[in-house]
Design a protein around this motif. Structure first.
Motif, PDB file in Angstrom:
ATOM      1  N   ALA A  65       0.815  -1.199   0.000  1.00  0.00           N
ATOM      2  CA  ALA A  65       0.000   0.000   0.000  1.00  0.00           C
ATOM      3  C   ALA A  65       0.854   1.258   0.000  1.00  0.00           C
ATOM      4  CB  ALA A  65      -0.947  -0.003   1.188  1.00  0.00           C
ATOM      5  N   GLU A  66       2.130   1.149   0.446  1.00  0.00           N
ATOM      6  CA  GLU A  66       3.006   2.317   0.420  1.00  0.00           C
ATOM      7  C   GLU A  66       3.258   2.803  -0.992  1.00  0.00           C
ATOM      8  OE1 GLU A  66       6.643   2.038   2.580  1.00  0.00           O
ATOM      9  OE2 GLU A  66       5.635   1.573   4.447  1.00  0.00           O
ATOM     10  N   VAL A  67       3.244   1.901  -1.958  1.00  0.00           N
ATOM     11  CA  VAL A  67       3.488   2.300  -3.347  1.00  0.00           C
ATOM     12  C   VAL A  67       2.428   3.296  -3.818  1.00  0.00           C
ATOM     13  CG1 VAL A  67       2.246   0.456  -4.552  1.00  0.00           C
ATOM     14  CG2 VAL A  67       4.291   1.436  -5.570  1.00  0.00           C
ATOM     15  N   ASN A  68       1.245   3.268  -3.227  1.00  0.00           N
ATOM     16  CA  ASN A  68       0.187   4.214  -3.600  1.00  0.00           C
ATOM     17  C   ASN A  68       0.483   5.628  -3.117  1.00  0.00           C
ATOM     18  OD1 ASN A  68      -1.349   2.140  -4.761  1.00  0.00           O
ATOM     19  ND2 ASN A  68      -2.288   1.659  -2.801  1.00  0.00           N
ATOM     20  N   ARG A  69       1.414   5.776  -2.192  1.00  0.00           N
ATOM     21  CA  ARG A  69       1.703   7.080  -1.596  1.00  0.00           C
ATOM     22  C   ARG A  69       3.002   7.714  -2.094  1.00  0.00           C
ATOM     23  NH1 ARG A  69       1.676   7.238   4.504  1.00  0.00           N
ATOM     24  NH2 ARG A  69       1.487   9.433   3.994  1.00  0.00           N
ATOM     25  N   VAL A  70       3.780   7.022  -2.885  1.00  0.00           N
ATOM     26  CA  VAL A  70       5.123   7.490  -3.214  1.00  0.00           C
ATOM     27  C   VAL A  70       5.168   8.826  -3.941  1.00  0.00           C
ATOM     28  CG1 VAL A  70       6.177   5.210  -3.155  1.00  0.00           C
ATOM     29  CG2 VAL A  70       5.306   6.119  -5.328  1.00  0.00           C
ATOM     30  N   PHE A  71       4.077   9.235  -4.578  1.00  0.00           N
ATOM     31  CA  PHE A  71       4.053  10.518  -5.283  1.00  0.00           C
ATOM     32  C   PHE A  71       3.556  11.664  -4.406  1.00  0.00           C
ATOM     33  CE2 PHE A  71       3.661   7.433  -8.829  1.00  0.00           C
ATOM     34  CZ  PHE A  71       4.850   7.747  -9.472  1.00  0.00           C
ATOM     35  N   GLU A  72       3.106  11.352  -3.198  1.00  0.00           N
ATOM     36  CA  GLU A  72       2.630  12.397  -2.287  1.00  0.00           C
ATOM     37  C   GLU A  72       3.806  13.259  -1.836  1.00  0.00           C
ATOM     38  OE1 GLU A  72       0.553  10.822   1.092  1.00  0.00           O
ATOM     39  OE2 GLU A  72      -0.767   9.605  -0.166  1.00  0.00           O
ATOM     40  N   PRO A  73       3.622  14.595  -1.824  1.00  0.00           N
ATOM     41  CA  PRO A  73       4.711  15.441  -1.346  1.00  0.00           C
ATOM     42  C   PRO A  73       5.021  15.145   0.121  1.00  0.00           C
ATOM     43  CG  PRO A  73       2.818  16.768  -2.045  1.00  0.00           C
ATOM     44  CD  PRO A  73       2.467  15.333  -2.237  1.00  0.00           C
ATOM     45  N   LEU A  74       6.296  15.111   0.438  1.00  0.00           N
ATOM     46  CA  LEU A  74       6.830  14.906   1.786  1.00  0.00           C
ATOM     47  C   LEU A  74       6.685  13.483   2.313  1.00  0.00           C
ATOM     48  CD1 LEU A  74       5.689  18.268   3.426  1.00  0.00           C
ATOM     49  CD2 LEU A  74       7.796  17.781   2.170  1.00  0.00           C
ATOM     50  N   TYR A  75       6.217  12.548   1.501  1.00  0.00           N
ATOM     51  CA  TYR A  75       6.149  11.152   1.927  1.00  0.00           C
ATOM     52  C   TYR A  75       7.475  10.472   1.597  1.00  0.00           C
ATOM     53  CZ  TYR A  75       5.036   6.245   2.294  1.00  0.00           C
ATOM     54  OH  TYR A  75       5.060   4.921   2.644  1.00  0.00           O
ATOM     55  N   THR A 110      10.041   6.872   2.791  1.00  0.00           N
ATOM     56  CA  THR A 110      10.310   5.703   3.632  1.00  0.00           C
ATOM     57  C   THR A 110      11.751   5.730   4.116  1.00  0.00           C
ATOM     58  OG1 THR A 110      10.946   4.367   1.728  1.00  0.00           O
ATOM     59  CG2 THR A 110       8.632   4.281   2.400  1.00  0.00           C
ATOM     60  N   LYS A 111      12.516   6.711   3.668  1.00  0.00           N
ATOM     61  CA  LYS A 111      13.923   6.835   4.033  1.00  0.00           C
ATOM     62  C   LYS A 111      14.076   7.777   5.223  1.00  0.00           C
ATOM     63  CE  LYS A 111      15.321   4.939   0.032  1.00  0.00           C
ATOM     64  NZ  LYS A 111      14.926   3.604  -0.033  1.00  0.00           N
ATOM     65  N   GLU A 112      14.987   7.446   6.121  1.00  0.00           N
ATOM     66  CA  GLU A 112      15.217   8.266   7.303  1.00  0.00           C
ATOM     67  C   GLU A 112      15.644   9.692   6.933  1.00  0.00           C
ATOM     68  OE1 GLU A 112      18.223   8.244  11.090  1.00  0.00           O
ATOM     69  OE2 GLU A 112      17.435   6.322  10.406  1.00  0.00           O
ATOM     70  N   LEU A 113      16.483   9.811   5.913  1.00  0.00           N
ATOM     71  CA  LEU A 113      16.968  11.127   5.502  1.00  0.00           C
ATOM     72  C   LEU A 113      16.291  11.647   4.239  1.00  0.00           C
ATOM     73  CD1 LEU A 113      20.785  10.610   6.174  1.00  0.00           C
ATOM     74  CD2 LEU A 113      19.115  11.784   7.617  1.00  0.00           C
ATOM     75  N   GLY A 114      15.216  10.998   3.803  1.00  0.00           N
ATOM     76  CA  GLY A 114      14.534  11.420   2.583  1.00  0.00           C
ATOM     77  C   GLY A 114      13.698  12.672   2.791  1.00  0.00           C
ATOM     78  N   THR A 115      13.567  13.457   1.706  1.00  0.00           N
ATOM     79  CA  THR A 115      12.733  14.667   1.775  1.00  0.00           C
ATOM     80  C   THR A 115      11.307  14.395   1.337  1.00  0.00           C
ATOM     81  OG1 THR A 115      13.264  15.327  -0.496  1.00  0.00           O
ATOM     82  CG2 THR A 115      14.702  16.161   1.274  1.00  0.00           C
ATOM     83  N   GLY A 116      11.116  13.317   0.582  1.00  0.00           N
ATOM     84  CA  GLY A 116       9.785  13.024   0.082  1.00  0.00           C
ATOM     85  C   GLY A 116       9.385  13.903  -1.082  1.00  0.00           C
ATOM     86  N   LEU A 117      10.365  14.484  -1.757  1.00  0.00           N
ATOM     87  CA  LEU A 117      10.058  15.381  -2.868  1.00  0.00           C
ATOM     88  C   LEU A 117      10.459  14.822  -4.229  1.00  0.00           C
ATOM     89  CD1 LEU A 117      11.107  18.768  -1.257  1.00  0.00           C
ATOM     90  CD2 LEU A 117       8.797  17.874  -1.593  1.00  0.00           C
ATOM     91  N   GLY A 118      11.388  13.901  -4.266  1.00  0.00           N
ATOM     92  CA  GLY A 118      11.932  13.409  -5.531  1.00  0.00           C
ATOM     93  C   GLY A 118      10.907  12.869  -6.503  1.00  0.00           C
ATOM     94  N   LEU A 119      10.115  11.907  -6.092  1.00  0.00           N
ATOM     95  CA  LEU A 119       9.133  11.311  -7.009  1.00  0.00           C
ATOM     96  C   LEU A 119       7.984  12.269  -7.291  1.00  0.00           C
ATOM     97  CD1 LEU A 119       9.089   7.613  -5.827  1.00  0.00           C
ATOM     98  CD2 LEU A 119       9.914   8.508  -8.011  1.00  0.00           C
ATOM     99  N   ASN A 120       7.652  13.130  -6.342  1.00  0.00           N
ATOM    100  CA  ASN A 120       6.615  14.128  -6.569  1.00  0.00           C
ATOM    101  C   ASN A 120       7.060  15.107  -7.656  1.00  0.00           C
ATOM    102  OD1 ASN A 120       5.585  17.095  -5.609  1.00  0.00           O
ATOM    103  ND2 ASN A 120       3.991  15.516  -5.435  1.00  0.00           N
ATOM    104  N   ILE A 121       8.302  15.557  -7.587  1.00  0.00           N
ATOM    105  CA  ILE A 121       8.842  16.465  -8.603  1.00  0.00           C
ATOM    106  C   ILE A 121       8.941  15.754  -9.953  1.00  0.00           C
ATOM    107  CG2 ILE A 121      10.923  17.716  -9.314  1.00  0.00           C
ATOM    108  CD1 ILE A 121      11.279  18.410  -6.300  1.00  0.00           C
ATOM    109  N   ALA A 122       9.436  14.528  -9.946  1.00  0.00           N
ATOM    110  CA  ALA A 122       9.553  13.757 -11.191  1.00  0.00           C
ATOM    111  C   ALA A 122       8.187  13.586 -11.846  1.00  0.00           C
ATOM    112  CB  ALA A 122      10.175  12.391 -10.911  1.00  0.00           C
ATOM    113  N   GLN A 123       7.169  13.278 -11.058  1.00  0.00           N
ATOM    114  CA  GLN A 123       5.825  13.110 -11.595  1.00  0.00           C
ATOM    115  C   GLN A 123       5.329  14.413 -12.225  1.00  0.00           C
ATOM    116  OE1 GLN A 123       2.532  12.796  -8.826  1.00  0.00           O
ATOM    117  NE2 GLN A 123       1.654  11.146 -10.067  1.00  0.00           N
ATOM    118  N   GLY A 124       5.587  15.524 -11.576  1.00  0.00           N
ATOM    119  CA  GLY A 124       5.168  16.815 -12.116  1.00  0.00           C
ATOM    120  C   GLY A 124       5.824  17.114 -13.454  1.00  0.00           C
TER     121      GLY A 124
END
Length: 80
Positions: free
Chosen positions: A1-11, A13-27
């Protein structure tokens, strides 16, 4: 179910992740008229598929430089 959230901003699973990479790539991919898809199998791996239209270069060259990229008119080797 986490795969459904990977494009959400700030989401992330990495301790040092920003959660912006896949959201920016999708945009970027959507702005170019493409699609981005993620398939994941626990224990096996993840596949990210990006599909762009063949007229990709047209989309870039027809855009004003400030909209095409931050590098003022990408691609830089554009011939007139």
């Amino acid at each position: 179910a986490e795969v459904n959230r990977v494009f959400e901003p700030l989401y992330s699973t990495k301790e040092l992740g920003t959660g912006l990479g896949l959201n920016i790539a999708q945009g970027i991919v959507h702005r170019l008229g493409g699609r981005i898809k993620i398939e994941s199998e626990p224990g096996k791996g993840t596949t990210v598929t990006i599909s762009l239209p063949r007229r990709f270069e047209e989309l870039i060259l027809d855009s004003p430089p400030d909209e095409a990229s931050p590098e003022e008119g990408w691609p830089a080797d554009k011939e007139e």
